[in-house]
Design a protein around this motif. Structure first.
Motif, PDB file in Angstrom:
ATOM      1  N   ASN A 135       0.809  -1.034   0.229  1.00 57.43           N
ATOM      2  CA  ASN A 135      -0.121   0.079  -0.467  1.00 57.43           C
ATOM      3  C   ASN A 135       1.388   0.934   0.108  1.00 57.43           C
ATOM      4  N   GLU A 136       1.054   1.806  -1.126  1.00 57.05           N
ATOM      5  CA  GLU A 136       1.704   3.494  -1.518  1.00 57.05           C
ATOM      6  C   GLU A 136       1.708   4.575   0.056  1.00 57.05           C
ATOM      7  N   ALA A 137      -0.427   4.271   0.467  1.00 54.54           N
ATOM      8  CA  ALA A 137       0.046   5.807   1.401  1.00 54.54           C
ATOM      9  C   ALA A 137       0.362   4.818   2.781  1.00 54.54           C
ATOM     10  N   PRO A 187      -5.011   9.239   6.122  1.00 54.40           N
ATOM     11  CA  PRO A 187      -5.792   8.862   6.781  1.00 54.40           C
ATOM     12  C   PRO A 187      -6.528   8.528   6.005  1.00 54.40           C
ATOM     13  N   HIS A 188      -7.140   6.871   6.483  1.00 51.71           N
ATOM     14  CA  HIS A 188      -8.090   6.165   6.255  1.00 51.71           C
ATOM     15  C   HIS A 188      -8.984   5.211   7.403  1.00 51.71           C
ATOM     16  N   THR A 226      -0.437  10.794  15.521  1.00 52.67           N
ATOM     17  CA  THR A 226      -1.271  10.126  15.323  1.00 52.67           C
ATOM     18  C   THR A 226      -2.829  11.398  15.352  1.00 52.67           C
ATOM     19  N   THR A 227      -2.939  11.287  13.749  1.00 52.86           N
ATOM     20  CA  THR A 227      -3.797  12.022  13.699  1.00 52.86           C
ATOM     21  C   THR A 227      -5.517  12.274  13.379  1.00 52.86           C
ATOM     22  N   PHE A 228      -6.571  12.841  13.610  1.00 55.36           N
ATOM     23  CA  PHE A 228      -7.576  12.508  13.188  1.00 55.36           C
ATOM     24  C   PHE A 228      -7.826  13.573  12.626  1.00 55.36           C
ATOM     25  N   GLY A 259      -4.679   8.545  10.927  1.00 55.23           N
ATOM     26  CA  GLY A 259      -3.379   8.974  10.137  1.00 55.23           C
ATOM     27  C   GLY A 259      -2.449   8.859  10.940  1.00 55.23           C
ATOM     28  N   GLY A 260      -1.089   8.475  10.019  1.00 56.82           N
ATOM     29  CA  GLY A 260      -0.258   8.772  11.018  1.00 56.82           C
ATOM     30  C   GLY A 260       0.472   9.856  10.537  1.00 56.82           C
ATOM     31  N   ALA A 261       1.131  10.787  10.978  1.00 56.45           N
ATOM     32  CA  ALA A 261       1.858  11.957   9.890  1.00 56.45           C
ATOM     33  C   ALA A 261       2.744  11.599   9.879  1.00 56.45           C
TER      34      ALA A 261
END
Ligand code: PD2
Ligand code: ZN
Length: 281
Positions: A135-137, A187-188, A226-228, A259-261
């Motif tokens: 997964n590239e993300a 983000p996912h 860790t972002t929301f 997501g993980g910044a």
């Protein structure tokens, strides 16, 4: 015992629709002579059914029970069995709790050292096929332990189960991820997309993911929070701390996008435990 009549249910729904708070509705019922326990039960069950019906009419998947850590009366610490864990922050929606000192430094190091020999460029479960894909993300390296793979995992998994009040058997094997500078996890959602053809196969093992428990094993020098994005909230990746969040249906309305910044300087190590609806075997 007083009975909950259809008229009572209709009245409760009309009050909720008129914008009355649950507290106000309950007070009106007890003032009118309803026993408190019956009033609470009537309001809870009526509004639950009503909200599910509303969600279904909007085409949303049904909500399911999720883990709820015991922080209802705002304690500073929660009992996690073998230790008490500090509560550093709570968001009610989306449900997010940040915990302090969940893992000791030795436990963090133990997880990193046990994971190192097995790290591979991260794959994610491909909901198109039910298999795994690059997964590239997600530009990290990772590995999965089996549940209860060693003594350290047994201790940590029991602690998570007690803290979250959710059966140990509903947890997936723990994942460890390693991010180098520049690596990130875009983000996912952690639940499996019900619209994807591979999802029914994935759900055979324990149903949906309903919550995520993410533990920080080291401290990057810069970045790596860790972002929301939906709620403009970010958790700092402090060693030993953990963040919990839940999602009661596999839908963006849960606002569980996260997501993980990117790690700007240094490295980042995390461990993730996903909680399923049922026993994960
Ligand atoms: O490393 C993170 O902060 C992160 C962010 C989003 C990890 C995960 N998701 C995950 O493991 O699902
Ligand atoms: Zn995630």
């Amino acid at each position: 015992m007083q009975a909950i009549t259809p008229e009572l249910r209709e009245w409760i729904i009309s009050q909720a629709q008129a914008g009355q708070s649950v507290r106000t509705v309950l007070k009106a019922l007890t003032d009118a002579g309803w026993q408190e326990a019956v009033a609470v039960d009537a309001v809870e069950s009526t509004l639950h059914v009503h909200l599910q019906a509303q969600a279904a009419s909007l085409g949303l998947p049904p909500a399911v029970p999720v883990p709820v850590p015991a922080i209802g009366d705002s304690p500073l610490y929660v009992d996690a069995g073998d230790k008490r864990v500090a509560v550093l922050g709570v968001m009610s929606f989306p449900p997010i709790v940040v915990f302090g000192d969940f893992l000791s430094a030795a436990e963090c190091d133990g997880l990193i050292e046990a994971a190192k020999p097995q790290l591979k460029r991260s794959l994610t479960i491909d909901t198109k096929t039910g298999g795994e894909e690059m997964n590239e993300a997600r530009t990290s390296s990772g590995m999965f332990f089996r549940r209860g793979q060693n003594e350290l995992l047994e201790v940590i998994e029991a602690r998570i189960a007690k803290l979250l009040n959710w059966p140990l058997a509903n947890g997936e094997g723990m994942q460890v991820l390693h991010y180098r500078p520049g690596a990130e996890y875009k983000p996912h959602y952690d639940y499996f997309d019900p619209g994807e053809p591979g999802t029914p196969t994935i759900l055979k093992r324990g149903g949906q993911r309903v919550a995520t428990f993410l533990m920080y094993l080291n401290e990057p020098e810069k970045g790596g929070g860790t972002t929301f994005p939906d709620v403009h909230f970010e958790v700092a990746p402090k060693r030993g701390n953990a963040v919990f969040f839940s999602y009661e249906r596999p839908h963006p309305s849960t606002k569980s996008l996260h997501g993980g910044a990117p790690v700007i300087a240094g490295e980042k190590w995390i461990a993730t435990k996903w909680l399923r609806e049922r026993e994960f075997s």
